[in-house]
Design an enzyme around this catalytic site. Structure first.
Site, PDB file in Angstrom:
ATOM      1  N   ASP A  93     -24.058  91.003  55.173  1.00  0.00           N
ATOM      2  CA  ASP A  93     -22.724  91.536  55.453  1.00  0.00           C
ATOM      3  C   ASP A  93     -22.770  93.030  55.127  1.00  0.00           C
ATOM      4  OD1 ASP A  93     -21.013  90.487  52.400  1.00  0.00           O
ATOM      5  OD2 ASP A  93     -22.693  91.807  52.769  1.00  0.00           O
ATOM      6  N   ASP A 267     -20.390  80.890  56.959  1.00  0.00           N
ATOM      7  CA  ASP A 267     -21.052  81.038  55.649  1.00  0.00           C
ATOM      8  C   ASP A 267     -20.012  80.799  54.569  1.00  0.00           C
ATOM      9  OD1 ASP A 267     -19.795  83.962  55.673  1.00  0.00           O
ATOM     10  OD2 ASP A 267     -20.527  83.522  53.638  1.00  0.00           O
ATOM     11  N   CYS A 305     -26.434  59.532  51.823  1.00  0.00           N
ATOM     12  CA  CYS A 305     -27.186  60.786  51.956  1.00  0.00           C
ATOM     13  C   CYS A 305     -28.674  60.541  51.797  1.00  0.00           C
ATOM     14  CB  CYS A 305     -26.713  61.775  50.885  1.00  0.00           C
ATOM     15  SG  CYS A 305     -27.549  63.382  50.970  1.00  0.00           S
ATOM     16  N   CYS A 307     -30.916  63.006  51.181  1.00  0.00           N
ATOM     17  CA  CYS A 307     -31.527  64.233  50.652  1.00  0.00           C
ATOM     18  C   CYS A 307     -32.452  63.914  49.484  1.00  0.00           C
ATOM     19  CB  CYS A 307     -30.451  65.223  50.230  1.00  0.00           C
ATOM     20  SG  CYS A 307     -29.807  65.014  48.559  1.00  0.00           S
ATOM     21  N   CYS A 310     -30.642  62.609  46.417  1.00  0.00           N
ATOM     22  CA  CYS A 310     -30.093  61.247  46.528  1.00  0.00           C
ATOM     23  C   CYS A 310     -31.180  60.187  46.646  1.00  0.00           C
ATOM     24  CB  CYS A 310     -29.127  61.170  47.698  1.00  0.00           C
ATOM     25  SG  CYS A 310     -27.651  62.164  47.408  1.00  0.00           S
ATOM     26  N   HIS A 336     -28.230  68.956  46.988  1.00  0.00           N
ATOM     27  CA  HIS A 336     -27.430  67.952  47.703  1.00  0.00           C
ATOM     28  C   HIS A 336     -26.279  68.598  48.497  1.00  0.00           C
ATOM     29  CE1 HIS A 336     -24.908  64.548  48.677  1.00  0.00           C
ATOM     30  NE2 HIS A 336     -23.912  65.258  48.177  1.00  0.00           N
TER      31      HIS A 336
END
Ligand SMILES: CNc1nc2cc(C(N)=O)ccc2[nH]1
Ligand SMILES: [Zn+2]
Length: 373
Positions: A93, A267, A305, A307, A310, A336
């Site tokens: 930015d 974002d 999940c 991931c 998890c 996560h």
């Protein structure tokens, strides 16, 4: 062209678009969520972990890197990609938002903004030219024009003057941009909640033919229905063949509602910030893992999940780490939460492919609990 947008299809149920953005550091599917790496790190995550979870583009903050370590050091390292060992795309930015949100004492002039360093109080000055020079030194793939993000609410008269100055600053950014062939520069549409001013801002910036457009001035405290109303009349004003980036937006409901209104990029610090106090986003809503009820709960954070967190760790273990302020606990919650949002965006893209994003919104909102009164 440094940045190319490829439109693939538009959802038949909503205004959502499936696309791909091509940059000098690879391509990414849209709609997409960009993890925030303010100080050249997505807090507690290694670049390899970001890649593993499916992140292709991250955001870094020009203001913060300018102050610490300084863009000169990063330039000497060969740019931000080399410095932080990230070979995917990077968006920076312009510093405008931090100047307006972090520095209490500031003086906005035509030439730029005078303000005090939020760390040590020293006097600083940031201008469109300076913001371009810093981002050119960082070598990001996508740069943001230097703009004013006015507070919410702001009067029509204040907002009109601000939009006109932001449009003049956008032109100065284009003139000062030293690396247009390998760094794309996005204009930032302002105008608050005023349709007439959003139209003026979008027309001013579209006439400058930026490779992409950000929608600024939102997620600054306005109610979600105000943000959605502003998006309803702003995204149609933007060129269809360019990416649209909604700045600072990242709760699951806002990501879905933004995509439905034709936004391609998002974002937000939300997933990483709440992870560091032990709050997780799950398919059943938010879960505060330090809660005593999880002391002997050996299930994963989210049973739906897939991931790394998890698949390998329990709520009881993560609760223990978080309560003991163990860094590894915050790494697990951060991994996560980022995976959750990146996976949500893949589900949004799949719903667009199947022309059913409207149905997906209803299903997700019901399950997550957004429809609860
Ligand atoms: C967290 N909300 C948020 N709103 C933003 C607006 C801007 C902007 N330049 O208008 C930039 C970053 C932003 N972050
Ligand atoms: Zn998970």
């Amino acid at each position: 062209m440094a940045i190319q947008y490829e439109h693939i299809k538009t959802d038949k149920q909503t205004g959502a678009r499936l696309g791909r953005v091509h940059t000098p550091h690879g391509s990414f599917d849209t709609p997409t969520f960009m993890p925030v790496g303010t100080l050249a790190t997505v807090k507690t995550m290694a670049p390899e972990e970001l890649k593993e979870m499916g992140a292709n583009i991250i955001l870094s903050n020009t203001y913060h890197l300018w102050l610490r370590p300084g863009e000169d050091i990063i330039e000497e390292a060969g740019g931000l990609h080399n410095f932080m060992n990230w070979d995917g795309s990077i968006l920076t930015d312009s510093g405008g938002f931090q100047v307006f949100s972090l520095s209490k004492l500031r003086d906005i002039k035509e030439e730029g903004v005078h303000f005090r360093n939020h760390i040590n109080g020293e006097k600083l000055f940031l201008s469109p030219e300076k913001a371009m020079n810093i981002q050119n030194a960082l070598g990001s793939d996508i740069m943001m024009a230097f703009d004013e993000c006015p507070p919410y609410p702001a009067s029509f008269d204040y907002m009109k003057k601000s939009v006109e100055r932001t449009s003049r600053w956008a032109e100065r950014c284009l003139d000062a941009h030293k690396r247009p062939h390998d760094q794309g520069l996005f204009g930032i549409v302002q105008g608050g909640e005023y349709e007439e001013l959003r139209r003026q801002s979008a027309q001013d910036l579209a006439s400058l033919d930026f490779p992409g457009y950000a929608i600024g001035g939102l997620s600054v405290g306005e109610p979600k229905d105000v943000m959605n109303r502003v998006l309803d009349f702003t995204t149609p004003l933007l060129p269809e063949d360019k990416p649209r980036y909604l700045m600072g937006v990242g709760s699951p409901d806002s990501l879905i509602d933004g995509a439905i209104r034709g936004v391609d990029m998002f974002d937000c610090v939300l997933p990483t910030r709440i992870a560091r106090n032990g709050t997780c986003m799950t398919s059943q809503g938010r879960l505060v893992v330090r809660n005593a009820k999880f002391a002997r709960d050996f299930r994963p954070i989210d049973e739906a999940c897939n991931c790394h967190t998890c698949r390998n760790y329990s709520r009881a273990y993560i609760r223990h780490l978080v309560k003991a302020n163990e860094t590894f606990g915050f790494r697990l919650t951060t991994y996560h939460n980022l995976y959750f949002l990146l996976n949500l965006m893949e589900q949004v893209r799949e719903a667009i492919r199947q022309d059913r994003l409207g149905d997906f919104r209803e299903e997700f909102f019901e399950q997550y609990g957004f429809n609860k009164p």
